[in-house]
Write an enzyme that holds these catalytic residues in place. Structure first.
Site, mmCIF file in Angstrom:
data_model
loop_
_atom_site.group_PDB
_atom_site.id
_atom_site.type_symbol
_atom_site.label_atom_id
_atom_site.label_comp_id
_atom_site.label_asym_id
_atom_site.label_seq_id
_atom_site.Cartn_x
_atom_site.Cartn_y
_atom_site.Cartn_z
ATOM 1 N N ALA A 182 0.895 -1.106 0.020
ATOM 2 C CA ALA A 182 0.037 0.149 -0.059
ATOM 3 C C ALA A 182 0.951 1.325 0.086
ATOM 4 O O ALA A 182 1.981 1.216 0.538
ATOM 5 C CB ALA A 182 -1.035 0.020 1.343
ATOM 6 N N THR A 183 0.303 2.278 -0.629
ATOM 7 C CA THR A 183 1.038 3.501 -0.463
ATOM 8 C C THR A 183 0.161 4.612 -0.329
ATOM 9 O O THR A 183 -0.803 4.779 -0.954
ATOM 10 C CB THR A 183 1.904 3.978 -1.781
ATOM 11 O OG1 THR A 183 2.767 2.712 -1.940
ATOM 12 C CG2 THR A 183 2.706 5.107 -1.704
ATOM 13 N N ALA A 184 0.366 5.556 0.697
ATOM 14 C CA ALA A 184 -0.636 6.721 1.196
ATOM 15 C C ALA A 184 -0.069 8.056 0.986
ATOM 16 O O ALA A 184 1.439 7.892 1.798
ATOM 17 C CB ALA A 184 -1.379 6.520 2.108
#
Length: 203
Positions: free
Chosen positions: A9-11
């Protein structure tokens, strides 16, 4: 022994004088296996507050639900919305209380209150750091390099939104466990609103 599996995941989050942008990609992966391309990792808590997260979807959803319920309870009792720092501190206590069996989630808390816009970065144990911008997850190194190069404290919220999308696109192109489209939440004095950026899938 089972092999170690990365939860992809990337935020990213960017704060300006006008407000805050939170964004995350939509792929849900387990190792290099894609479970879904429609995972939600950005959550509106109320019209002044939202979170973005990287980690296990179930833990993200649990933390978002806890925050929503407590923000609503505070508003009903106090007749006003809680501050961004109050909600971040609450989440910090919840996460630290699980330190021996922690939530597998890093969290960005973004919002606006009487003191102005805030962006707070939290690790799985609930440590709090306020910053102007941040990136979390497996693609964080790629995303933060883009933001580092272009961020300006006086940039507009619209430019911050474009920069967040650009940073996530960079992560999506080179991080094999990030992908799908992009969900954004833009928070300013007019409230919090969700947007979606659909990306072309390359096979």
């Amino acid at each position: 022994m089972g092999e170690e599996v990365s939860i992809g995941a990337t935020a990213v989050g960017i704060k300006t004088k006008e407000g805050v942008v939170l964004a995350a990609e939509k792929r849900v992966s387990y190792g290099f296996y894609t479970l879904s391309t429609a995972g939600k990792k950005v959550f509106i808590v109320n019209d002044r507050l939202a979170i973005a997260s990287a980690g296990i979807i179930a833990d993200m959803q649990t933390l978002a639900k806890i925050l929503k319920l407590n923000a609503k309870a505070y508003e009903l009792e106090m007749k006003r919305k809680p501050s961004v720092h109050a909600m971040a501190k609450l989440l910090s206590v919840v996460m630290f209380s699980r330190r021996f069996m922690p939530f597998f989630a890093e969290v960005l808390v973004g919002g606006i209150d009487d003191e102005g816009p805030h962006l707070i970065v939290m690790d799985p144990l609930g440590s709090l750091i306020e910053d102007n911008y941040a990136a979390l997850g497996t693609g964080a190194k790629l995303a933060i390099a883009i933001i580092d190069a272009s961020y300006k404290p006086d940039m507009s919220l619209q430019d911050a939104k474009k920069l967040a999308v650009q940073a996530l696109k960079a992560a999506l192109e080179r991080d094999p466990v990030s992908g799908g489209g992009i969900d954004l939440v833009v928070i300013d004095k007019n409230g919090a609103r969700e947007e979606e950026v659909k990306l072309q899938v390359l096979i």
